[in-house]
Design a protein around this motif. Sequence first.
Motif, PDB file in Angstrom:
ATOM      1  N   UNK A 283       1.657   5.276  17.309  1.00 53.69           N
ATOM      2  CA  UNK A 283       2.618   5.050  16.224  1.00 53.69           C
ATOM      3  C   UNK A 283       1.956   5.312  14.867  1.00 53.69           C
ATOM      4  N   UNK A 284       0.717   4.848  14.705  1.00 58.63           N
ATOM      5  CA  UNK A 284      -0.003   5.082  13.454  1.00 58.63           C
ATOM      6  C   UNK A 284      -0.310   6.567  13.268  1.00 58.63           C
ATOM      7  N   UNK A 285      -0.732   7.213  14.329  1.00 59.98           N
ATOM      8  CA  UNK A 285      -1.071   8.633  14.239  1.00 59.98           C
ATOM      9  C   UNK A 285       0.149   9.489  13.921  1.00 59.98           C
ATOM     10  N   UNK A 286       1.322   8.988  14.269  1.00 62.44           N
ATOM     11  CA  UNK A 286       2.564   9.697  13.945  1.00 62.44           C
ATOM     12  C   UNK A 286       3.014   9.428  12.517  1.00 62.44           C
ATOM     13  N   UNK A 287       2.272   8.576  11.802  1.00 58.08           N
ATOM     14  CA  UNK A 287       2.594   8.293  10.407  1.00 58.08           C
ATOM     15  C   UNK A 287       3.373   7.024  10.174  1.00 58.08           C
ATOM     16  N   UNK A 288       3.666   6.272  11.236  1.00 52.83           N
ATOM     17  CA  UNK A 288       4.413   5.026  11.090  1.00 52.83           C
ATOM     18  C   UNK A 288       3.512   3.840  10.819  1.00 52.83           C
TER      19      UNK A 288
ATOM     20  N   UNK B 194       0.824  -1.198   0.000  1.00 52.43           N
ATOM     21  CA  UNK B 194       0.000   0.000   0.000  1.00 52.43           C
ATOM     22  C   UNK B 194       0.865   1.259   0.000  1.00 52.43           C
ATOM     23  N   UNK B 195       0.472   2.221  -0.844  1.00 53.95           N
ATOM     24  CA  UNK B 195       1.178   3.499  -0.882  1.00 53.95           C
ATOM     25  C   UNK B 195       0.597   4.474   0.144  1.00 53.95           C
ATOM     26  N   UNK B 196      -0.575   4.141   0.674  1.00 55.77           N
ATOM     27  CA  UNK B 196      -1.199   4.995   1.684  1.00 55.77           C
ATOM     28  C   UNK B 196      -0.439   4.863   2.992  1.00 55.77           C
ATOM     29  N   UNK B 197      -0.245   5.963   3.664  1.00 55.27           N
ATOM     30  CA  UNK B 197       0.459   5.965   4.936  1.00 55.27           C
ATOM     31  C   UNK B 197      -0.333   6.771   5.970  1.00 55.27           C
ATOM     32  N   UNK B 198      -0.431   6.254   7.178  1.00 56.08           N
ATOM     33  CA  UNK B 198       0.148   4.986   7.638  1.00 56.08           C
ATOM     34  C   UNK B 198      -0.719   3.802   7.226  1.00 56.08           C
ATOM     35  N   UNK B 199      -0.072   2.656   7.080  1.00 52.57           N
ATOM     36  CA  UNK B 199      -0.781   1.437   6.709  1.00 52.57           C
ATOM     37  C   UNK B 199      -0.662   0.402   7.828  1.00 52.57           C
ATOM     38  N   UNK B 200      -1.698  -0.408   7.960  1.00 56.96           N
ATOM     39  CA  UNK B 200      -1.679  -1.515   8.910  1.00 56.96           C
ATOM     40  C   UNK B 200      -1.667  -2.803   8.094  1.00 56.96           C
ATOM     41  N   UNK B 201      -0.532  -3.486   8.077  1.00 59.53           N
ATOM     42  CA  UNK B 201      -0.382  -4.728   7.323  1.00 59.53           C
ATOM     43  C   UNK B 201      -0.755  -5.896   8.234  1.00 59.53           C
ATOM     44  N   UNK B 202      -1.691  -6.720   7.778  1.00 60.37           N
ATOM     45  CA  UNK B 202      -2.232  -7.810   8.596  1.00 60.37           C
ATOM     46  C   UNK B 202      -1.885  -9.145   7.930  1.00 60.37           C
ATOM     47  N   UNK B 203      -1.104  -9.964   8.623  1.00 59.34           N
ATOM     48  CA  UNK B 203      -0.577 -11.190   8.012  1.00 59.34           C
ATOM     49  C   UNK B 203      -0.798 -12.418   8.883  1.00 59.34           C
TER      50      UNK B 203
ATOM     51  N   UNK C 170      -5.408   3.998  10.876  1.00 63.50           N
ATOM     52  CA  UNK C 170      -4.614   3.758   9.673  1.00 63.50           C
ATOM     53  C   UNK C 170      -5.343   4.276   8.440  1.00 63.50           C
ATOM     54  N   UNK C 171      -4.587   4.711   7.452  1.00 65.28           N
ATOM     55  CA  UNK C 171      -5.187   5.154   6.197  1.00 65.28           C
ATOM     56  C   UNK C 171      -5.664   3.961   5.383  1.00 65.28           C
ATOM     57  N   UNK C 172      -5.027   2.807   5.582  1.00 68.77           N
ATOM     58  CA  UNK C 172      -5.402   1.597   4.843  1.00 68.77           C
ATOM     59  C   UNK C 172      -4.999   0.370   5.640  1.00 68.77           C
ATOM     60  N   UNK C 173      -5.766  -0.700   5.456  1.00 64.56           N
ATOM     61  CA  UNK C 173      -5.442  -2.010   6.018  1.00 64.56           C
ATOM     62  C   UNK C 173      -5.153  -2.932   4.841  1.00 64.56           C
ATOM     63  N   UNK C 174      -4.003  -3.586   4.868  1.00 60.58           N
ATOM     64  CA  UNK C 174      -3.643  -4.462   3.758  1.00 60.58           C
ATOM     65  C   UNK C 174      -3.448  -5.896   4.237  1.00 60.58           C
TER      66      UNK C 174
END
Length: 298
Positions: A159-164, A90-99, A194-198
């Motif tokens: 951390x997400x709100x700070x852009x990470x 995802x190019x959106x930031x911050x992103x939450x990657x769920x694996x 998060x801006x996006x969840x991937x």
Amino acid sequence: MGSGLLSRHALPGPPVPLDGSAPGQPERLRPLLRATTRLIAVIAWTLLCIPVQFVLLLLPGRGRTVLPRLYHRVLCRLIGLRVRVVGEASHARPALFVSNHASWLDILVLGGVLEAAFVSKAEVGQWPLIRTVARLGQTVFVSRSRGRTSQEAQAMRQRLEEGGSLILFPEGTSNDGTRVLPFRSAFLGLADAAAAVQPVSVAYDGLGGLPARRCDRPLFAWYGDMEIGSHFWQLARLPGGSVTVLLHEPVAPGAFANRKDLTSAVERTVVHGAAALRQHRPATPASTQPGRGGLAFS
């Protein structure tokens, strides 16, 4: 002299091992030498990167997130793990990657693919050397104890709100690599920050240049009461392996009624993707949709 040379060329020589070791080398020594070489390389690379990352954390810019990605990518090469990536992050930031989560190897693999920090169990923060690497990689540690749940959730949200961006394993634990455990919706309670969840599907699908069989996957998996040191040594003795990372289409958290619907939809996407990879079927990123069904393949 001439006839002797001709005769040596005429006679068939000993077979050349597939792992590149010298003919005639005792079979039992090859895995030992392979593991020793990999261990030395891993330690040397780690000790080289630690002071560099320490300095980068004191400086502005993206260096603090770029080096960890390079560090993990090189580690995969050093231990003989080939990483294949399908799809785009995802190019959106911050992103939450769920694996999904099967092994400590997931840290190396995803850390080399995604520019994001990990959410890890607190025990990792107590392991020698590994805790230093994790902290320099800005890992967010969680104990999962009821008394600290709100505090730790706030740390992840901050951390997400700070852009990470963050990498999350909502199963809560690793397993034998042949399945995906149910996702816990509480882990996605911060998705709205998060801006996006991937969704991300990971499968260890090759060993020694051949497709991995079901009985091979537990060799990569790390779970239960396994010790990471002995598991690394066992893995380092093996021929090279391969892993595929399937990056599904990112979704907007606001597209779902609540975190349980989001968790259910993301889980279905990850499960279907991981199953396709384990069965060596063509890997295609899926689009996660709200409601029943939950996913569509592009």
